[in-house]
Design an enzyme around this catalytic site. Structure first.
Site, PDB file in Angstrom:
ATOM      1  N   ASN A   9       0.780  -1.305  -0.009  1.00  0.00           N
ATOM      2  CA  ASN A   9      -0.083  -0.192  -0.088  1.00  0.00           C
ATOM      3  C   ASN A   9       0.824   1.155   0.064  1.00  0.00           C
ATOM      4  O   ASN A   9       1.697   1.502   0.945  1.00  0.00           O
ATOM      5  CB  ASN A   9      -0.844  -0.046   1.589  1.00  0.00           C
ATOM      6  CG  ASN A   9      -1.649   1.266   1.231  1.00  0.00           C
ATOM      7  OD1 ASN A   9      -1.725   2.209   0.422  1.00  0.00           O
ATOM      8  ND2 ASN A   9      -2.552   1.570   2.505  1.00  0.00           N
ATOM      9  N   TRP A  10       0.964   1.945  -1.267  1.00  0.00           N
ATOM     10  CA  TRP A  10       1.959   2.951  -1.386  1.00  0.00           C
ATOM     11  C   TRP A  10       1.329   4.178  -0.414  1.00  0.00           C
ATOM     12  O   TRP A  10       2.320   5.232  -0.485  1.00  0.00           O
ATOM     13  CB  TRP A  10       2.237   3.464  -2.860  1.00  0.00           C
ATOM     14  CG  TRP A  10       3.062   2.308  -3.527  1.00  0.00           C
ATOM     15  CD1 TRP A  10       3.519   1.005  -3.203  1.00  0.00           C
ATOM     16  CD2 TRP A  10       3.264   2.355  -4.874  1.00  0.00           C
ATOM     17  NE1 TRP A  10       4.076   0.401  -4.277  1.00  0.00           N
ATOM     18  CE2 TRP A  10       3.923   1.123  -5.145  1.00  0.00           C
ATOM     19  CE3 TRP A  10       3.318   3.427  -5.726  1.00  0.00           C
ATOM     20  CZ2 TRP A  10       4.596   0.889  -6.350  1.00  0.00           C
ATOM     21  CZ3 TRP A  10       3.932   3.129  -7.265  1.00  0.00           C
ATOM     22  CH2 TRP A  10       4.423   1.900  -7.263  1.00  0.00           C
ATOM     23  N   LYS A  11       0.268   4.312  -0.001  1.00  0.00           N
ATOM     24  CA  LYS A  11      -0.514   5.384   0.292  1.00  0.00           C
ATOM     25  C   LYS A  11      -0.205   6.589  -0.391  1.00  0.00           C
ATOM     26  O   LYS A  11      -0.296   6.477  -1.791  1.00  0.00           O
ATOM     27  CB  LYS A  11       0.080   5.632   2.010  1.00  0.00           C
ATOM     28  CG  LYS A  11       0.030   4.364   2.733  1.00  0.00           C
ATOM     29  CD  LYS A  11       0.363   4.506   4.244  1.00  0.00           C
ATOM     30  CE  LYS A  11      -0.020   3.338   4.704  1.00  0.00           C
ATOM     31  NZ  LYS A  11       0.005   3.367   6.258  1.00  0.00           N
ATOM     32  N   HIS A  94      -9.449   1.003   5.128  1.00  0.00           N
ATOM     33  CA  HIS A  94      -8.024   1.241   5.750  1.00  0.00           C
ATOM     34  C   HIS A  94      -8.166   2.129   6.849  1.00  0.00           C
ATOM     35  O   HIS A  94      -9.027   3.009   6.891  1.00  0.00           O
ATOM     36  CB  HIS A  94      -6.964   1.614   4.704  1.00  0.00           C
ATOM     37  CG  HIS A  94      -5.665   1.661   5.247  1.00  0.00           C
ATOM     38  ND1 HIS A  94      -5.200   2.582   6.134  1.00  0.00           N
ATOM     39  CD2 HIS A  94      -4.647   0.752   5.090  1.00  0.00           C
ATOM     40  CE1 HIS A  94      -3.977   2.349   6.430  1.00  0.00           C
ATOM     41  NE2 HIS A  94      -3.729   1.314   5.895  1.00  0.00           N
ATOM     42  N   GLU A  96      -6.469   4.522   7.913  1.00  0.00           N
ATOM     43  CA  GLU A  96      -6.635   5.831   7.513  1.00  0.00           C
ATOM     44  C   GLU A  96      -7.837   6.508   7.101  1.00  0.00           C
ATOM     45  O   GLU A  96      -7.971   7.587   7.030  1.00  0.00           O
ATOM     46  CB  GLU A  96      -5.319   6.032   6.545  1.00  0.00           C
ATOM     47  CG  GLU A  96      -4.078   5.852   7.543  1.00  0.00           C
ATOM     48  CD  GLU A  96      -2.717   5.508   6.644  1.00  0.00           C
ATOM     49  OE1 GLU A  96      -2.719   5.608   5.566  1.00  0.00           O
ATOM     50  OE2 GLU A  96      -1.972   5.003   7.320  1.00  0.00           O
ATOM     51  N   GLU A 166      -4.893  -5.039  10.527  1.00  0.00           N
ATOM     52  CA  GLU A 166      -4.037  -3.793  10.874  1.00  0.00           C
ATOM     53  C   GLU A 166      -4.321  -3.188  12.079  1.00  0.00           C
ATOM     54  O   GLU A 166      -5.154  -2.261  12.121  1.00  0.00           O
ATOM     55  CB  GLU A 166      -3.912  -2.975   9.631  1.00  0.00           C
ATOM     56  CG  GLU A 166      -3.639  -3.427   8.082  1.00  0.00           C
ATOM     57  CD  GLU A 166      -3.144  -2.538   7.273  1.00  0.00           C
ATOM     58  OE1 GLU A 166      -2.113  -2.660   6.741  1.00  0.00           O
ATOM     59  OE2 GLU A 166      -3.755  -1.337   7.237  1.00  0.00           O
ATOM     60  N   GLY A 172       2.591   2.283  10.832  1.00  0.00           N
ATOM     61  CA  GLY A 172       3.787   3.562  10.679  1.00  0.00           C
ATOM     62  C   GLY A 172       4.297   3.749  11.937  1.00  0.00           C
ATOM     63  O   GLY A 172       5.101   4.867  11.853  1.00  0.00           O
ATOM     64  N   SER A 211       3.843  -1.828  10.298  1.00  0.00           N
ATOM     65  CA  SER A 211       5.330  -2.059  10.408  1.00  0.00           C
ATOM     66  C   SER A 211       6.000  -3.428  10.114  1.00  0.00           C
ATOM     67  O   SER A 211       6.810  -3.855  10.809  1.00  0.00           O
ATOM     68  CB  SER A 211       5.545  -1.521  12.055  1.00  0.00           C
ATOM     69  OG  SER A 211       5.077  -0.405  12.252  1.00  0.00           O
ATOM     70  N   GLY A 232       3.057  -1.082   4.170  1.00  0.00           N
ATOM     71  CA  GLY A 232       2.931   0.255   3.943  1.00  0.00           C
ATOM     72  C   GLY A 232       4.544   0.980   3.499  1.00  0.00           C
ATOM     73  O   GLY A 232       4.974   0.599   2.364  1.00  0.00           O
ATOM     74  N   GLY A 233       5.021   1.552   4.500  1.00  0.00           N
ATOM     75  CA  GLY A 233       6.549   2.025   4.396  1.00  0.00           C
ATOM     76  C   GLY A 233       7.557   1.278   3.600  1.00  0.00           C
ATOM     77  O   GLY A 233       8.204   1.609   2.613  1.00  0.00           O
TER      78      GLY A 233
HETATM   79  P1  13P Z   1       3.229   0.504   7.621  1.00  0.00           P
HETATM   80  O1  13P Z   1       3.881  -0.975   6.909  1.00  0.00           O
HETATM   81  O2  13P Z   1       4.003   1.527   7.160  1.00  0.00           O
HETATM   82  O3  13P Z   1       3.208   0.366   9.282  1.00  0.00           O
HETATM   83  O4  13P Z   1       1.840   0.686   7.073  1.00  0.00           O
HETATM   84  C1  13P Z   1       0.873  -0.702   7.115  1.00  0.00           C
HETATM   85  C2  13P Z   1      -0.278  -0.097   6.345  1.00  0.00           C
HETATM   86  O5  13P Z   1      -0.998   0.842   6.831  1.00  0.00           O
HETATM   87  C3  13P Z   1      -0.558  -0.939   5.228  1.00  0.00           C
HETATM   88  O6  13P Z   1      -1.724  -0.737   4.668  1.00  0.00           O
END
Ligand code: 13P
Length: 249
Positions: A9-11, A94, A96, A166, A172, A211, A232-233
């Site tokens: 997920n590149w956000k 998600h 967010e 999640e 994050g 994470s 994510g990251g």
């Molecule tokens: P991180 O891997 O950066 O913690 O993000 C997880 C995430 O929200 C994937 O959708």
């Protein structure tokens, strides 16, 4: 046997130039992986993903969609538009989206239904906040989030879906759930779906997100009910993302 899946997920990250390098690398190396690999770039880059990943082992998806099919919904993107482009996966609910953009359980259920109706594979995200975990209501929260979707689409609506646990406190933050914490919630999700009459509960894939790094992926993915990850990251760094995919092999 459930085939492992690793989704990035590149956000709200990326640029045409950065994406090209990352996608070319994934394209070149994903063929040798035994897990399924998915990337979810921001909307403006979906056409780039489609062009650069065509015929490769990497699938791509969107990070959200509208619950409505069309109309006066400025700024929204419908399931039909995603299908038009050849999109296969879409993240739904998600944390967010839920916390920053006010997506209620009922909106999330509407989006899930829109995805299923269009033939997209929804990746339904669920998870508790830190204060919910500390109050001991993790199971209640996750069941409530699942039930909102089940009430809308029934167990039949889950047939093509992927789930992602999640924990909000792990996203994050560098605070990964321990493999035991992840396994406990994944098992709870599976048994809840079975209790609701979902016969394929043992076959549905449940990803862990929060994470995930090359350093912790092997142990997380080694848990019996963890079927891969939503990253994510680390999905923005080719070496890290590919190492995480390797961990799912
Ligand atoms: P991180 O891997 O950066 O913690 O993000 C997880 C995430 O929200 C994937 O959708």
């Amino acid at each position: 046997m459930r085939k492992k899946l690793v989704a990035g997920n590149w956000k709200m990250h990326g640029s045409l130039r950065q994406n090209e390098a990352l996608l070319q690398r994934l394209r070149a190396e994903a063929g040798a992986l035994s897990c399924e690999v998915v990337v979810c770039p921001p909307f403006p880059y979906l056409a780039q993903a489609q062009a650069l990943l065509e015929g490769s082992a990497v699938a791509w998806g969107a990070q959200s969609l509208s619950e409505f099919p069309q109309g006066a919904h400025t700024g929204e993107v419908s399931a039909g538009m995603l299908c038009d482009l050849g999109c296969r996966y879409v993240l739904v609910g998600h944390s967010e989206r839920r916390s920053l953009y006010g997506e209620s359980d009922s909106v999330v259920a509407g989006k899930f239904e829109a995805a299923v109706r269009a033939g997209l594979v929804p990746v339904l995200c669920v998870g508790e906040t830190l204060s919910e975990r500390e109050s001991g209501v993790t199971g209640d929260v996750v069941r409530r989030q699942l039930d909102a979707v089940l009430d809308r689409v029934g167990v039949a609506g889950l047939a093509s879906a992927v789930l992602a646990y999640e924990p909000v406190w792990a996203i994050g933050t560098g605070m990964t759930a321990t493999p035991e914490q992840a396994q406990a919630v994944h098992a709870l999700i599976r048994s809840h779906l079975a209790a609701c009459g979902f016969e394929a509960a043992s076959a549905i894939r449940i990803l862990y997100g929060g994470s995930v790094k090359p350093q912790n992926a092997v142990e997380l993915f080694g848990q019996p009910d963890v079927d891969g990850g939503l990253i994510g990251g680390a999905a923005l760094v080719a070496d890290d993302f590919l190492a995480i995919c390797q961990a799912a092999n």
